[in-house]
Design a protein around this motif. Structure first.
Motif, PDB file in Angstrom:
ATOM      1  N   ALA A   1       0.835  -1.210   0.000  1.00 37.40           N
ATOM      2  CA  ALA A   1       0.000   0.000   0.000  1.00 37.40           C
ATOM      3  C   ALA A   1       0.865   1.254   0.000  1.00 37.40           C
ATOM      4  N   ILE A   2       1.918   1.246   0.792  1.00 29.23           N
ATOM      5  CA  ILE A   2       2.833   2.394   0.830  1.00 29.23           C
ATOM      6  C   ILE A   2       3.480   2.598  -0.529  1.00 29.23           C
ATOM      7  N   ALA A   3       3.905   1.502  -1.146  1.00 31.58           N
ATOM      8  CA  ALA A   3       4.537   1.596  -2.460  1.00 31.58           C
ATOM      9  C   ALA A   3       3.561   2.131  -3.507  1.00 31.58           C
ATOM     10  N   LYS A   4       2.304   1.711  -3.432  1.00 33.05           N
ATOM     11  CA  LYS A   4       1.292   2.169  -4.392  1.00 33.05           C
ATOM     12  C   LYS A   4       1.017   3.658  -4.212  1.00 33.05           C
ATOM     13  N   ALA A   5       0.919   4.100  -2.969  1.00 32.21           N
ATOM     14  CA  ALA A   5       0.689   5.520  -2.698  1.00 32.21           C
ATOM     15  C   ALA A   5       1.865   6.356  -3.191  1.00 32.21           C
ATOM     16  N   ARG A   6       3.074   5.909  -2.893  1.00 31.12           N
ATOM     17  CA  ARG A   6       4.270   6.634  -3.334  1.00 31.12           C
ATOM     18  C   ARG A   6       4.332   6.715  -4.863  1.00 31.12           C
ATOM     19  N   SER A   7       4.010   5.609  -5.514  1.00 29.71           N
ATOM     20  CA  SER A   7       4.048   5.578  -6.976  1.00 29.71           C
ATOM     21  C   SER A   7       3.022   6.535  -7.580  1.00 29.71           C
ATOM     22  N   ALA A   8       1.834   6.601  -6.975  1.00 26.84           N
ATOM     23  CA  ALA A   8       0.779   7.491  -7.476  1.00 26.84           C
ATOM     24  C   ALA A   8       1.179   8.951  -7.338  1.00 26.84           C
ATOM     25  N   ILE A   9       1.757   9.299  -6.206  1.00 26.59           N
ATOM     26  CA  ILE A   9       2.191  10.682  -5.981  1.00 26.59           C
ATOM     27  C   ILE A   9       3.290  11.065  -6.964  1.00 26.59           C
ATOM     28  N   GLU A  10       4.239  10.163  -7.167  1.00 26.10           N
ATOM     29  CA  GLU A  10       5.322  10.423  -8.110  1.00 26.10           C
ATOM     30  C   GLU A  10       4.786  10.588  -9.529  1.00 26.10           C
ATOM     31  N   TYR A  11       3.798   9.772  -9.885  1.00 30.67           N
ATOM     32  CA  TYR A  11       3.221   9.872 -11.228  1.00 30.67           C
ATOM     33  C   TYR A  11       2.491  11.202 -11.411  1.00 30.67           C
ATOM     34  N   ALA A  12       1.719  11.619 -10.402  1.00 30.38           N
ATOM     35  CA  ALA A  12       1.010  12.898 -10.485  1.00 30.38           C
ATOM     36  C   ALA A  12       1.998  14.053 -10.653  1.00 30.38           C
ATOM     37  N   ARG A  13       3.082  14.003  -9.945  1.00 27.98           N
ATOM     38  CA  ARG A  13       4.105  15.052 -10.060  1.00 27.98           C
ATOM     39  C   ARG A  13       4.771  15.026 -11.441  1.00 27.98           C
ATOM     40  N   SER A  14       4.936  13.829 -11.989  1.00 25.83           N
ATOM     41  CA  SER A  14       5.607  13.711 -13.284  1.00 25.83           C
ATOM     42  C   SER A  14       4.799  14.355 -14.413  1.00 25.83           C
ATOM     43  N   LEU A  15       3.500  14.510 -14.201  1.00 26.82           N
ATOM     44  CA  LEU A  15       2.643  15.130 -15.210  1.00 26.82           C
ATOM     45  C   LEU A  15       2.809  16.643 -15.242  1.00 26.82           C
ATOM     46  N   GLY A  16       3.398  17.189 -14.171  1.00 28.28           N
ATOM     47  CA  GLY A  16       3.587  18.630 -14.084  1.00 28.28           C
ATOM     48  C   GLY A  16       2.848  19.263 -12.925  1.00 28.28           C
ATOM     49  N   CYS A  17       2.188  18.445 -12.112  1.00 31.82           N
ATOM     50  CA  CYS A  17       1.458  18.965 -10.947  1.00 31.82           C
ATOM     51  C   CYS A  17       2.377  18.913  -9.726  1.00 31.82           C
ATOM     52  N   ASN A  18       2.803  20.069  -9.246  1.00 36.60           N
ATOM     53  CA  ASN A  18       3.723  20.093  -8.100  1.00 36.60           C
ATOM     54  C   ASN A  18       2.995  20.231  -6.769  1.00 36.60           C
ATOM     55  N   ASP A  19       1.665  20.147  -6.814  1.00 30.35           N
ATOM     56  CA  ASP A  19       0.859  20.238  -5.591  1.00 30.35           C
ATOM     57  C   ASP A  19      -0.009  18.980  -5.515  1.00 30.35           C
ATOM     58  N   VAL A  20       0.474  17.983  -4.790  1.00 33.18           N
ATOM     59  CA  VAL A  20      -0.227  16.706  -4.682  1.00 33.18           C
ATOM     60  C   VAL A  20      -0.555  16.441  -3.213  1.00 33.18           C
ATOM     61  N   GLU A  21      -1.816  16.186  -2.946  1.00 34.98           N
ATOM     62  CA  GLU A  21      -2.287  15.888  -1.582  1.00 34.98           C
ATOM     63  C   GLU A  21      -2.586  14.393  -1.487  1.00 34.98           C
ATOM     64  N   PHE A  22      -2.252  13.803  -0.342  1.00 27.44           N
ATOM     65  CA  PHE A  22      -2.560  12.387  -0.130  1.00 27.44           C
ATOM     66  C   PHE A  22      -3.423  12.225   1.104  1.00 27.44           C
ATOM     67  N   SER A  23      -4.452  11.388   0.994  1.00 26.85           N
ATOM     68  CA  SER A  23      -5.306  11.079   2.151  1.00 26.85           C
ATOM     69  C   SER A  23      -5.312   9.580   2.380  1.00 26.85           C
ATOM     70  N   PRO A  24      -5.067   9.151   3.623  1.00 29.76           N
ATOM     71  CA  PRO A  24      -5.146   7.726   3.970  1.00 29.76           C
ATOM     72  C   PRO A  24      -6.585   7.352   4.344  1.00 29.76           C
ATOM     73  N   GLU A  25      -7.327   6.835   3.396  1.00 25.91           N
ATOM     74  CA  GLU A  25      -8.742   6.531   3.615  1.00 25.91           C
ATOM     75  C   GLU A  25      -8.933   5.524   4.737  1.00 25.91           C
ATOM     76  N   ASP A  26      -9.891   5.806   5.621  1.00 24.78           N
ATOM     77  CA  ASP A  26     -10.273   4.877   6.699  1.00 24.78           C
ATOM     78  C   ASP A  26      -9.134   4.635   7.683  1.00 24.78           C
ATOM     79  N   ALA A  27      -8.168   5.532   7.748  1.00 24.78           N
ATOM     80  CA  ALA A  27      -6.980   5.320   8.582  1.00 24.78           C
ATOM     81  C   ALA A  27      -7.291   5.250  10.068  1.00 24.78           C
ATOM     82  N   GLY A  28      -8.366   5.887  10.490  1.00 27.38           N
ATOM     83  CA  GLY A  28      -8.672   5.936  11.917  1.00 27.38           C
ATOM     84  C   GLY A  28      -9.314   4.683  12.465  1.00 27.38           C
ATOM     85  N   ARG A  29      -9.670   3.748  11.610  1.00 27.17           N
ATOM     86  CA  ARG A  29     -10.351   2.550  12.082  1.00 27.17           C
ATOM     87  C   ARG A  29      -9.399   1.668  12.890  1.00 27.17           C
TER      88      ARG A  29
END
Length: 216
Positions: A188-216
Motif C-alpha cells: 500500500a505504501i509503495a502504491k501511494a508513493r508511486s501514485a504521488i510520483e506519477y502525479a508530479r511527473s505530469l507537471g502537478c507540483n501540488d499533490v495531496e494524499f489522504s489515507p482513507e479509513d486510517a482511523g479505524r
C-alpha cells in the motif's frame, strides 16, 4: 441525579457546595453556580483567515494563517439529497472563489464524464480567478484514486488552472488493506508513493494524499 451532581460540584468548585442546594434547585440554577477554577493565565492569539498570502504549495508563510480547504462540491455532494447539477456546481464554485476560499475541491473526475466536464469548466474559469480586493489566488483541486487512469483524468481537468492540486487517496486501515485492496502494508505504501510520483511527473507540483479509513 443528586449523586452525580454532587461529584460535579466538588470537581468544579461551585460557590454553593451543599447537597441540599443541589437537590432542591432547578438544573439551570445548579449549573449557573459552577465556577471552573482558573489554573493559569490564558494567552490570547489570533487566527488569520482573510490575510492575503501568495500561495506556495506545501508551505504556509505565517504561523497563524489557516488555509481553508472546501470540499462542498465533492464530499458535500455525497450527502443524501445534496446532488447538484453542473450549473449549480459552477455557481457555487464562483461564490466560494469570491468568498476567498483558499482551496476548492471541485469533484471526482473519474466518477463520470459529466463530472469531468464540469470540473474542467470550473478549473478553467475559476482556476485563474483572482479576487479583486486582495489578489487572492484560488487553488482548484480534484480527487483521484491511486491509479494512473484516475490521475490522468484529474490532470486533464486541472492543467489549465494557475494552481492545480491533485488529491489522491488510498485505503490504509488494516481491514481495508486486507479485504478491499488485498495488499500488505508495504504494498500500500509503495502504491501511494508511486501514485504521488506519477502525479508530479505530469507537471502537478501540488499533490495531496489522504489515507482513507486510517482511523479505524
Amino acid at each position: 441525579m443528586a449523586t452525580s451532581l454532587s461529584h460535579l460540584a466538588s470537581f468544579f468548585s461551585p460557590t454553593n457546595t451543599t447537597t441540599t442546594a443541589i437537590t432542591t434547585s432547578s438544573p439551570a440554577t445548579i449549573f449557573s453556580n459552577f465556577r471552573p477554577p482558573v489554573t493559569q493565565t490564558q494567552k490570547s492569539f489570533s487566527i488569520l483567515c482573510s490575510y492575503h498570502q501568495d500561495y506556495i504549495p506545501n508551505h504556509i508563510q505565517h504561523p497563524n494563517y489557516v488555509r481553508v480547504f472546501d470540499t462542498t462540491l465533492r464530499d458535500g455532494e455525497q450527502s443524501p439529497g445534496a446532488t447538484m447539477t453542473a450549473t449549480q456546481k459552477f455557481n457555487i464554485a464562483g461564490q466560494l472563489a469570491k468568498l476567498g476560499v483558499d482551496i476548492i475541491e471541485v469533484g471526482f473526475p473519474a466518477s463520470n464524464k459529466a463530472d469531468l466536464e464540469t470540473i474542467k469548466l470550473i478549473a478553467h474559469e475559476f482556476g485563474n480567478y483572482t479576487t479583486n480586493d486582495d489578489g487572492r489566488d484560488v487553488v482548484i483541486c480534484a480527487l483521484a484514486r491511486c491509479t494512473k487512469e484516475d490521475i490522468d483524468k484529474a490532470w486533464e481537468c486541472l492543467k489549465d488552472a494557475k494552481f492545480p492540486r491533485i488529491h489522491v487517496f488510498l485505503a490504509t486501515s488494516e481491514i481495508h488493506m486486507k479485504y478491499k485492496l488485498r495488499m500488505s502494508k508495504e504494498e500500500a505504501i509503495a502504491k501511494a508513493r508511486s501514485a504521488i510520483e506519477y502525479a508530479r511527473s505530469l507537471g502537478c507540483n501540488d499533490v495531496e494524499f489522504s489515507p482513507e479509513d486510517a482511523g479505524r
